[in-house]
Design a protein around this motif. Structure first.
Motif, PDB file in Angstrom:
ATOM      1  N   ARG A 131     108.690  44.180  51.846  1.00 45.29           N
ATOM      2  CA  ARG A 131     107.667  43.140  52.475  1.00 45.29           C
ATOM      3  C   ARG A 131     107.705  41.856  51.568  1.00 45.29           C
ATOM      4  NH1 ARG A 131     102.408  45.725  52.440  1.00 45.29           N
ATOM      5  NH2 ARG A 131     102.983  46.506  50.654  1.00 45.29           N
ATOM      6  N   GLY A 132     107.988  41.869  50.237  1.00 42.04           N
ATOM      7  CA  GLY A 132     108.330  41.002  49.315  1.00 42.04           C
ATOM      8  C   GLY A 132     106.994  41.076  48.323  1.00 42.04           C
ATOM      9  N   TYR A 133     106.323  42.272  48.313  1.00 43.03           N
ATOM     10  CA  TYR A 133     105.164  42.204  47.129  1.00 43.03           C
ATOM     11  C   TYR A 133     105.942  42.790  46.051  1.00 43.03           C
ATOM     12  CZ  TYR A 133     101.703  41.025  50.871  1.00 43.03           C
ATOM     13  OH  TYR A 133     101.059  40.397  51.725  1.00 43.03           O
ATOM     14  N   ALA A 155     112.993  37.416  43.043  1.00 41.48           N
ATOM     15  CA  ALA A 155     112.690  38.622  42.233  1.00 41.48           C
ATOM     16  C   ALA A 155     114.113  39.289  41.927  1.00 41.48           C
ATOM     17  CB  ALA A 155     111.752  39.616  42.722  1.00 41.48           C
ATOM     18  N   LEU A 156     114.460  39.739  40.824  1.00 36.16           N
ATOM     19  CA  LEU A 156     115.998  40.455  40.560  1.00 36.16           C
ATOM     20  C   LEU A 156     115.357  42.012  40.182  1.00 36.16           C
ATOM     21  CD1 LEU A 156     117.442  37.777  38.235  1.00 36.16           C
ATOM     22  CD2 LEU A 156     117.544  38.134  40.404  1.00 36.16           C
ATOM     23  N   ILE A 178     114.433  39.207  47.305  1.00 37.48           N
ATOM     24  CA  ILE A 178     114.356  40.194  46.306  1.00 37.48           C
ATOM     25  C   ILE A 178     116.068  40.547  46.394  1.00 37.48           C
ATOM     26  CG2 ILE A 178     114.001  42.462  45.347  1.00 37.48           C
ATOM     27  CD1 ILE A 178     111.242  42.244  46.912  1.00 37.48           C
ATOM     28  N   ILE A 179     116.625  40.348  45.241  1.00 38.84           N
ATOM     29  CA  ILE A 179     117.880  40.756  45.111  1.00 38.84           C
ATOM     30  C   ILE A 179     118.096  41.843  44.167  1.00 38.84           C
ATOM     31  CG2 ILE A 179     120.206  39.906  44.127  1.00 38.84           C
ATOM     32  CD1 ILE A 179     118.967  36.965  44.681  1.00 38.84           C
ATOM     33  N   PHE A 184     120.643  40.891  48.877  1.00 42.20           N
ATOM     34  CA  PHE A 184     119.475  40.515  49.186  1.00 42.20           C
ATOM     35  C   PHE A 184     118.806  41.737  49.683  1.00 42.20           C
ATOM     36  CE2 PHE A 184     120.773  36.247  48.459  1.00 42.20           C
ATOM     37  CZ  PHE A 184     119.514  35.627  47.822  1.00 42.20           C
ATOM     38  N   TYR A 185     117.624  42.148  49.351  1.00 41.54           N
ATOM     39  CA  TYR A 185     116.950  43.190  49.659  1.00 41.54           C
ATOM     40  C   TYR A 185     115.877  42.800  50.641  1.00 41.54           C
ATOM     41  CZ  TYR A 185     113.776  47.252  49.629  1.00 41.54           C
ATOM     42  OH  TYR A 185     112.770  48.146  49.604  1.00 41.54           O
TER      43      TYR A 185
END
Length: 186
Positions: A131-133, A155-156, A178-179, A184-185
């Motif tokens: 979700r990006g958290y 974010a890595l 998020i990578i 890309f996740y």
């Protein structure tokens, strides 16, 4: 809060078990996905942290930024106010080790960067979900900073840092992308 502590502990333990070869290879894969991204190509000034412990290696990312004539900004934390000030980093010689073994810019040697100058923020963390958290180190510095900016955030993360779900609080802020080593996740 105990769930966050538990996830943080589990992920940190997994990070400790990354071999040097895995660390180098996955950091390079993550960096290449970042360099190929529109966000990286478009940004002229990139805010990024210096890695500590087993965080994704950002030294090579910073070097590439300099090679591409990008401005690199690194934060210095104020633990009393829980705020960060970003400084332009032009050489690794301008870093010093400060609280919690974090390398930060020497204020007297680096130009202060305003948040309005930043074009991309590379956000550190311990664990991330689809979700990006993110789950950080518990200081809340980025959760206070991110609402003040309107630029892409990335974010890595190593594969072992990707979790099913990060518990969230009202003040937690989503990361745009998020990578991971696979791309890309999010």
């Amino acid at each position: 809060m105990k769930i966050k502590q538990s996830i943080r502990k589990q992920v940190v333990e997994k990070l400790k078990h990354l071999t040097n070869e895995q660390y180098i290879k996955q950091s390079a894969q993550i960096a290449q996905h970042l360099f190929d991204s529109r966000c990286w190509k478009k940004a002229q000034l990139i805010a990024i942290t210096i890695p500590r412990d087993q965080e994704v290696d950002t030294y090579e990312i910073i070097k590439m930024g300099w090679k591409q004539n990008k401005i690199i900004a690194v934060p210095r934390a104020d633990f009393k106010t829980k705020t960060m000030t970003f400084y332009e980093l032009t050489s690794f010689d301008k870093l010093e080790e400060s609280a919690f073994r974090v390398k930060e810019p020497k204020e007297s040697l680096c130009r202060t960067i305003s948040k309005e100058e930043i074009g991309l923020v590379i956000v550190p963390g311990v664990a991330f979900d689809k979700r990006g958290y993110r789950l950080g180190y518990g200081g809340g510095f980025y959760d206070r900073f991110l609402p003040q900016i309107k630029v892409p955030t990335i974010a890595l993360a190593f594969t072992c840092q990707l979790v099913k779900e990060v518990p969230i609080d009202i003040h937690d802020w989503k990361i745009d992308h998020i990578i991971s080593p696979m791309g890309f996740y999010r």
